[in-house]
Motif scaffolding. Structure first.
Motif: not given
Length: 272
Positions: A185-188, A193-200, A214-222, A237-243
């Motif tokens: 999981l890569v995050t920053s 605007e309106g978002y705190d962090f992003e991931s892929r 990916t909801g499951g990664t937020h068990t530790f990402l949060s 916000y997950q900044c994949s192609e589909r978002t």
């Protein structure tokens, strides 16, 4: 073809069809073999398919998740998808109890168009990222590298959400770079605007190349970002192609609320 299974495709973590993360949902009237669930997940071809069956004599459902490659213990977007289906099938329902293969009791509530899921919270520990893995991701440097044992996922923090959005991994090289994780999981921090962090999330070891949201990664990402930002309630916000997007809130040291929307895009009948 004696068994017919009510089957759906649902786009999770989005308010628009064909965005977010598509999940399969199969409503079982009776148990089927693990091998059959695995074949169905491979046939549907989405990142995860949820199989749900009501537990006899209880107002609770058993839920299991399969990627096209293997069974996954816990999946956020497939849980959201299964919840959307059950709420549509039973408009009078306001709460759902799911039990996964680990015995976790997942509590789901409906709030208008939104669905709120209660998930566990997990910790991370420092772990060095192999140089080959960073090269495969196209990363020259990272801010931090930690590991979550419950999901077997490596988390890498980088400085720029623009860099995160533009990552184009070499997935064959990525698979060869590590032999004991389920995904990376890569995050920053978000500049959006309106978002705190992003991931892929990239997981060629155990699923598809990239999981769109990916909801499951937020068990530790949060918890990771809660500590970094000193906030209990955040927008992800997950900044994949589909978002995709979700609101997350740490409600205790062990519990997390994830809130978002899901769109049912297909309903059919699968025949065995």
């Amino acid at each position: 073809m004696n068994t017919r299974i009510e089957t759906y495709i649902v786009d999770s973590f989005t308010d628009k069809p064909f965005k977010g993360n598509p999940a399969g949902v199969c409503i079982l009237n009776e148990s089927i073999l693990n091998e059959q669930m695995q074949l169905i997940a491979k046939e549907l071809g989405v990142s995860e398919t949820a199989f749900i069956i009501q537990i006899e004599g209880q107002k609770k459902y058993s839920i299991r998740y399969f990627s096209p490659k293997m069974e996954i213990p816990l999946c956020g977007h497939a849980t959201l998808a299964a919840s959307a289906v059950l709420f549509e099938r039973g408009p009078e329902m306001e709460k759902i109890h799911f039990e996964n293969i680990q015995g976790l009791n997942l509590i789901i509530k409906k709030y208008g168009h939104s669905i709120e899921m209660e998930f566990p919270v997990y910790d991370t520990v420092p772990q060095k990222a192999p140089t080959e893995l960073l090269k495969a991701l196209g990363l020259k440097e990272i801010s931090n590298s930690v590991f979550n044992k419950e999901t077997n996922i490596l988390l890498l923090e980088i400085e720029s959400s623009e860099l995160l959005k533009n990552l184009s991994p070499d997935f064959e090289r990525l698979k060869r770079s590590h032999h004991s994780i389920n995904g990376v999981l890569v995050t920053s921090i978000s500049q959006r605007e309106g978002y705190d962090f992003e991931s892929r999330y990239f997981w060629p070891w155990s699923g598809t190349n990239e999981d769109p949201v990916t909801g499951g990664t937020h068990t530790f990402l949060s918890k990771y970002w809660s500590t970094r930002l000193n906030k209990m309630k955040m927008n992800s916000y997950q900044c994949s192609e589909r978002t995709g997007f979700m609101e997350v809130e740490l409600i205790s040291d062990t519990a997390l609320r994830i809130k978002s929307e899901a769109q049912i895009v297909l309903k059919g009948e699968l025949r065995l």
